[in-house]
Design a protein around this motif. Structure first.
Motif, PDB file in Angstrom:
ATOM      1  N   PHE A   1       1.575   3.135 -11.407  1.00  0.00           N
ATOM      2  CA  PHE A   1       3.090   3.598 -11.574  1.00  0.00           C
ATOM      3  C   PHE A   1       2.753   4.704 -12.603  1.00  0.00           C
ATOM      4  CE2 PHE A   1       5.581  -0.512 -10.631  1.00  0.00           C
ATOM      5  CZ  PHE A   1       4.937  -0.643  -9.211  1.00  0.00           C
ATOM      6  N   THR A   2       3.677   5.513 -12.448  1.00  0.00           N
ATOM      7  CA  THR A   2       3.696   6.722 -13.271  1.00  0.00           C
ATOM      8  C   THR A   2       5.173   6.858 -13.804  1.00  0.00           C
ATOM      9  OG1 THR A   2       1.681   7.907 -12.366  1.00  0.00           O
ATOM     10  CG2 THR A   2       3.062   9.280 -13.590  1.00  0.00           C
ATOM     11  N   ILE A   3       5.422   7.038 -14.990  1.00  0.00           N
ATOM     12  CA  ILE A   3       6.876   7.069 -15.469  1.00  0.00           C
ATOM     13  C   ILE A   3       6.794   8.848 -15.991  1.00  0.00           C
ATOM     14  CG2 ILE A   3       6.473   6.546 -17.998  1.00  0.00           C
ATOM     15  CD1 ILE A   3       9.334   5.575 -18.159  1.00  0.00           C
ATOM     16  N   SER A   4       7.960   9.439 -15.601  1.00  0.00           N
ATOM     17  CA  SER A   4       7.967  10.787 -16.114  1.00  0.00           C
ATOM     18  C   SER A   4       9.545  11.264 -16.139  1.00  0.00           C
ATOM     19  CB  SER A   4       7.347  11.842 -14.905  1.00  0.00           C
ATOM     20  OG  SER A   4       8.222  11.493 -13.689  1.00  0.00           O
ATOM     21  N   ARG A   5       9.665  12.268 -16.717  1.00  0.00           N
ATOM     22  CA  ARG A   5      11.227  12.697 -16.933  1.00  0.00           C
ATOM     23  C   ARG A   5      11.286  14.030 -16.657  1.00  0.00           C
ATOM     24  NH1 ARG A   5      12.803  10.758 -22.750  1.00  0.00           N
ATOM     25  NH2 ARG A   5      14.829  11.173 -21.780  1.00  0.00           N
ATOM     26  N   ASP A   6      12.529  14.535 -16.052  1.00  0.00           N
ATOM     27  CA  ASP A   6      12.951  15.891 -15.836  1.00  0.00           C
ATOM     28  C   ASP A   6      14.164  16.107 -16.715  1.00  0.00           C
ATOM     29  OD1 ASP A   6      13.937  18.379 -14.842  1.00  0.00           O
ATOM     30  OD2 ASP A   6      13.104  17.776 -12.820  1.00  0.00           O
ATOM     31  N   TYR A   7      13.729  16.849 -17.760  1.00  0.00           N
ATOM     32  CA  TYR A   7      15.127  17.206 -18.526  1.00  0.00           C
ATOM     33  C   TYR A   7      16.369  17.998 -17.966  1.00  0.00           C
ATOM     34  CZ  TYR A   7      12.602  15.374 -22.721  1.00  0.00           C
ATOM     35  OH  TYR A   7      11.880  14.332 -23.541  1.00  0.00           O
ATOM     36  N   ALA A   8      15.695  18.902 -17.050  1.00  0.00           N
ATOM     37  CA  ALA A   8      16.512  20.001 -16.432  1.00  0.00           C
ATOM     38  C   ALA A   8      17.673  18.980 -15.516  1.00  0.00           C
ATOM     39  CB  ALA A   8      15.901  20.950 -15.517  1.00  0.00           C
ATOM     40  N   LYS A   9      17.166  17.831 -14.820  1.00  0.00           N
ATOM     41  CA  LYS A   9      17.895  17.123 -14.048  1.00  0.00           C
ATOM     42  C   LYS A   9      18.373  15.833 -14.823  1.00  0.00           C
ATOM     43  CE  LYS A   9      15.639  18.554  -9.654  1.00  0.00           C
ATOM     44  NZ  LYS A   9      14.875  18.207  -8.758  1.00  0.00           N
ATOM     45  N   ASN A  10      18.093  15.771 -15.904  1.00  0.00           N
ATOM     46  CA  ASN A  10      18.732  14.632 -16.647  1.00  0.00           C
ATOM     47  C   ASN A  10      18.222  12.996 -15.789  1.00  0.00           C
ATOM     48  OD1 ASN A  10      20.037  14.024 -19.069  1.00  0.00           O
ATOM     49  ND2 ASN A  10      21.952  13.605 -18.049  1.00  0.00           N
TER      50      ASN A  10
ATOM     51  N   ASN B   1       2.810   3.647  -6.736  1.00  0.00           N
ATOM     52  CA  ASN B   1       1.977   3.883  -5.608  1.00  0.00           C
ATOM     53  C   ASN B   1       1.263   2.526  -5.360  1.00  0.00           C
ATOM     54  OD1 ASN B   1       2.617   6.689  -5.405  1.00  0.00           O
ATOM     55  ND2 ASN B   1       0.849   7.109  -6.906  1.00  0.00           N
ATOM     56  N   SER B   2       0.627   2.461  -4.281  1.00  0.00           N
ATOM     57  CA  SER B   2      -0.492   1.392  -4.159  1.00  0.00           C
ATOM     58  C   SER B   2       0.524  -0.121  -4.087  1.00  0.00           C
ATOM     59  CB  SER B   2      -1.591   0.967  -4.693  1.00  0.00           C
ATOM     60  OG  SER B   2      -2.529   2.451  -4.705  1.00  0.00           O
ATOM     61  N   LEU B   3       1.710  -0.087  -3.801  1.00  0.00           N
ATOM     62  CA  LEU B   3       2.400  -1.453  -4.052  1.00  0.00           C
ATOM     63  C   LEU B   3       1.881  -2.682  -3.368  1.00  0.00           C
ATOM     64  CD1 LEU B   3       5.972   0.759  -3.594  1.00  0.00           C
ATOM     65  CD2 LEU B   3       5.269  -0.536  -5.752  1.00  0.00           C
ATOM     66  N   LYS B   4       2.319  -3.649  -4.067  1.00  0.00           N
ATOM     67  CA  LYS B   4       1.883  -4.794  -3.501  1.00  0.00           C
ATOM     68  C   LYS B   4       2.981  -5.882  -3.414  1.00  0.00           C
ATOM     69  CE  LYS B   4      -2.036  -4.426  -6.813  1.00  0.00           C
ATOM     70  NZ  LYS B   4      -3.093  -5.227  -7.806  1.00  0.00           N
TER      71      LYS B   4
ATOM     72  N   GLY C   1       0.846  -1.273  -0.087  1.00  0.00           N
ATOM     73  CA  GLY C   1      -0.016  -0.146  -0.182  1.00  0.00           C
ATOM     74  C   GLY C   1       0.809   1.435   0.029  1.00  0.00           C
ATOM     75  N   GLY C   2       2.234   1.179   0.289  1.00  0.00           N
ATOM     76  CA  GLY C   2       3.088   2.259   0.393  1.00  0.00           C
ATOM     77  C   GLY C   2       3.623   2.826  -1.222  1.00  0.00           C
ATOM     78  N   SER C   3       4.481   3.689  -1.102  1.00  0.00           N
ATOM     79  CA  SER C   3       4.901   4.409  -2.289  1.00  0.00           C
ATOM     80  C   SER C   3       6.466   4.238  -2.310  1.00  0.00           C
ATOM     81  CB  SER C   3       4.151   5.625  -2.619  1.00  0.00           C
ATOM     82  OG  SER C   3       2.882   5.598  -2.783  1.00  0.00           O
ATOM     83  N   LEU C   4       6.947   4.403  -3.496  1.00  0.00           N
ATOM     84  CA  LEU C   4       8.442   4.552  -3.623  1.00  0.00           C
ATOM     85  C   LEU C   4       8.538   5.345  -4.865  1.00  0.00           C
ATOM     86  CD1 LEU C   4      10.201   1.265  -2.737  1.00  0.00           C
ATOM     87  CD2 LEU C   4      10.305   3.366  -1.538  1.00  0.00           C
ATOM     88  N   ARG C   5       9.576   5.970  -5.052  1.00  0.00           N
ATOM     89  CA  ARG C   5      10.107   6.554  -6.456  1.00  0.00           C
ATOM     90  C   ARG C   5      11.412   6.437  -6.744  1.00  0.00           C
ATOM     91  NH1 ARG C   5      10.460  13.238  -7.973  1.00  0.00           N
ATOM     92  NH2 ARG C   5      12.480  12.860  -6.710  1.00  0.00           N
ATOM     93  N   LEU C   6      11.463   5.629  -7.937  1.00  0.00           N
ATOM     94  CA  LEU C   6      12.950   5.247  -8.497  1.00  0.00           C
ATOM     95  C   LEU C   6      13.106   6.203  -9.378  1.00  0.00           C
ATOM     96  CD1 LEU C   6      11.966   1.484  -9.209  1.00  0.00           C
ATOM     97  CD2 LEU C   6      12.674   2.467  -7.141  1.00  0.00           C
ATOM     98  N   SER C   7      14.454   6.505  -9.663  1.00  0.00           N
ATOM     99  CA  SER C   7      15.039   7.469 -10.326  1.00  0.00           C
ATOM    100  C   SER C   7      16.138   6.607 -11.173  1.00  0.00           C
ATOM    101  CB  SER C   7      16.045   8.503  -9.340  1.00  0.00           C
ATOM    102  OG  SER C   7      15.082   9.246  -8.631  1.00  0.00           O
ATOM    103  N   CYS C   8      16.316   7.190 -12.425  1.00  0.00           N
ATOM    104  CA  CYS C   8      17.091   6.794 -13.436  1.00  0.00           C
ATOM    105  C   CYS C   8      17.940   7.938 -13.989  1.00  0.00           C
ATOM    106  CB  CYS C   8      16.307   6.031 -14.653  1.00  0.00           C
ATOM    107  SG  CYS C   8      17.657   5.360 -15.991  1.00  0.00           S
TER     108      CYS C   8
END
Length: 125
Positions: free
Chosen positions: A67-76, A83-86, A14-21
């Protein structure tokens, strides 16, 4: 380009994490980026991808709506908000990149030439 995946850890269901690449060398602003995950003894499965240059996003059936994928060009950096992890989301998560536009599906590993080292996500029940 060299990719660095981070943000994994232990979280309750039920928790959340944010992964970065992040691209540790060079920029991957003109790259398509995908996330895959793998459980030991199983195939590496597609999770999500973001297309270049359109920014269109794609998700595996098991993570759609969570899950949601997004990108930040400024941060490369490309992110995977989970969310709602199982417990079944437990796996090593890998980011991958391919320069330029990818024709057709992005859900196939061979479409990507560059891979990060993986980050472990553990979801406890």
């Amino acid at each position: 380009v060299q990719l660095q995946a981070s943000g994994g850890g232990l979280v309750q269901a039920g928790g959340s994490l944010r992964l970065s690449c992040a691209a540790s060398e060079g920029t991957f602003s003109s790259y398509a980026v995908g996330w895959f995950r793998q459980v030991p003894g199983s195939e590496r499965d597609f999770v999500a991808a973001i297309r270049w240059p359109t920014g269109s996003t794609y998700y595996g059936d098991s993570v759609k709506g969570r899950f949601t994928i997004s990108r930040d060009y400024a941060k490369n950096t490309v992110y995977l908000q989970m969310n709602s992890l199982k417990p079944e989301d437990t796996a090593v998560y890998y980011c991958a990149a391919q320069r330029g536009a990818i024709a057709g599906t992005m859900a196939v590993q061979r479409r990507y030439d560059y891979w990060g080292q993986g980050t472990l996500v553990t979801v406890s029940s």
